[in-house]
Design an enzyme around this catalytic site. Structure first.
Site, PDB file in Angstrom:
ATOM      1  CB  SER A  47      -0.908   0.014   1.227  1.00 46.93           C
ATOM      2  OG  SER A  47      -1.614  -1.204   1.338  1.00 46.93           O
TER       3      SER A  47
HETATM    4  N1  SAH Z   1      -0.602  -5.104   4.040  1.00 46.26           N
HETATM    5  C1  SAH Z   1       0.017  -5.442   2.779  1.00 46.26           C
HETATM    6  C2  SAH Z   1      -0.880  -5.061   1.629  1.00 46.26           C
HETATM    7  C3  SAH Z   1      -0.985  -6.192   0.690  1.00 46.26           C
HETATM    8  S1  SAH Z   1      -2.234  -6.056  -0.545  1.00 46.26           S
HETATM    9  C4  SAH Z   1       1.405  -4.830   2.665  1.00 46.26           C
HETATM   10  O1  SAH Z   1       1.747  -3.990   3.489  1.00 46.26           O
HETATM   11  O2  SAH Z   1       2.161  -5.215   1.770  1.00 46.26           O
HETATM   12  C5  SAH Z   1      -3.515  -7.052   0.160  1.00 46.26           C
HETATM   13  C6  SAH Z   1      -3.179  -8.492   0.493  1.00 46.26           C
HETATM   14  O3  SAH Z   1      -4.387  -9.110   0.930  1.00 46.26           O
HETATM   15  C7  SAH Z   1      -2.671  -9.347  -0.668  1.00 46.26           C
HETATM   16  O4  SAH Z   1      -1.450  -9.940  -0.324  1.00 46.26           O
HETATM   17  C8  SAH Z   1      -3.777 -10.372  -0.869  1.00 46.26           C
HETATM   18  O5  SAH Z   1      -3.293 -11.641  -1.284  1.00 46.26           O
HETATM   19  C9  SAH Z   1      -4.369 -10.456   0.520  1.00 46.26           C
HETATM   20  N2  SAH Z   1      -5.715 -10.999   0.590  1.00 46.26           N
HETATM   21  C10 SAH Z   1      -6.742 -10.815  -0.282  1.00 46.26           C
HETATM   22  N3  SAH Z   1      -7.825 -11.508   0.116  1.00 46.26           N
HETATM   23  C11 SAH Z   1      -7.488 -12.161   1.274  1.00 46.26           C
HETATM   24  C12 SAH Z   1      -8.178 -13.046   2.173  1.00 46.26           C
HETATM   25  N4  SAH Z   1      -9.430 -13.426   1.959  1.00 46.26           N
HETATM   26  N5  SAH Z   1      -7.503 -13.488   3.246  1.00 46.26           N
HETATM   27  C13 SAH Z   1      -6.220 -13.137   3.489  1.00 46.26           C
HETATM   28  N6  SAH Z   1      -5.521 -12.318   2.673  1.00 46.26           N
HETATM   29  C14 SAH Z   1      -6.140 -11.828   1.575  1.00 46.26           C
END
Ligand code: SAH
Length: 225
Positions: A69
């Site tokens: 993000s």
């Molecule tokens: N907090 C992260 C942002 C990653 S983007 C960072 O700082 O890098 C969002 C993430 O949510 C992705 O890795 C995606 O695979 C995950 N995600 C999406 N749906 C999900 C679910 N149902 N359960 C767990 N993770 C999920």
């Protein structure tokens, strides 16, 4: 693989501190959050080829169609979640592990972070980065975040870093009384960053829902891979 924690030039601490000053100018006032973001080297959470862009205020790809993000959004979500100290935090969407690292570094407010990721290949990388930073107050599991983490519930705070169309009931159920959930909600361009406050013990009524900002996140997807 060893990480270049100190960095030079575009990945140096000075460059990171310039980003933190910009976040402050954009309205982030929580000094615990600003300090954590000055401390955590975001450049080790992204691909080496993109590391020189780590301290721009933008989202960047981390593989498998996912993104780390934008720093302003990380700062906004973290400070919104931690309006008061919240000991046990559940994060949905570990991704690169950057948001996890920021949360778990704020030891004046946070004791332990539980983080869930649905894409297995992202997990060893995230763990390796946290280990390199000597962060030990984190547990990560490969699961579907729609279910929360029932074995570890309740949580004082829940941070969702991918957008569901509607907030899963299951997550709201895993908040302590007085607990707070922060999540992007909605589809495509129409997502809103929302706060769900559970009434404290002895208070009547339902969750109080407020909207903080318009945002754009990858979708919260059901099932694991
Ligand atoms: N907090 C992260 C942002 C990653 S983007 C960072 O700082 O890098 C969002 C993430 O949510 C992705 O890795 C995606 O695979 C995950 N995600 C999406 N749906 C999900 C679910 N149902 N359960 C767990 N993770 C999920």
């Amino acid at each position: 693989m060893a990480f270049d924690l100190d960095g030079i030039g575009m990945t140096s601490r000075r460059t990171r501190e310039r980003l933190v000053r910009r976040l402050e100018k954009s309205g982030i006032r929580d000094s615990a959050v600003l300090d954590a973001m000055a401390g955590v080297p975001r450049h080790i959470f992204i691909d080496e080829a993109l590391a020189h862009r780590a301290y721009e205020d933008s989202a960047l790809p981390i593989g498998l169609g996912q993104t780390i993000s934008q720093p302003f959004i990380v700062a906004l979500m973290t400070s919104t979640l931690l309006d008061v100290p919240r000991k046990r935090i559940l994060e949905i969407g570990t991704g690169s592990g950057y948001q996890t690292a920021v949360l778990s570094s704020i030891t004046s407010k946070v004791e332990k972070v539980f983080s869930i990721e649905r894409l297995e290949p992202l997990i060893p990388r995230a763990k390796k980065r946290l280990r390199a930073l000597k962060i030990t107050n984190v547990r990560i599991k490969h699961a579907d975040g729609y279910n929360g983490w029932p074995e570890e519930a309740l949580f004082d705070g829940i941070l969702v870093t991918a957008a569901p169309r509607l907030i899963p009931e299951e997550l709201l159920c895993q908040l302590t009384p007085g607990g707070r959930l922060v999540a992007p909600v909605g589809e495509g361009d129409t997502q809103e960053l929302r706060v769900y406050d559970r009434p404290s013990k002895g208070e009547n009524g339902d969750f109080v829902v407020t909207t903080v900002n318009r945002v754009r996140f990858v979708p919260l997807v059901k099932g694991i891979k």
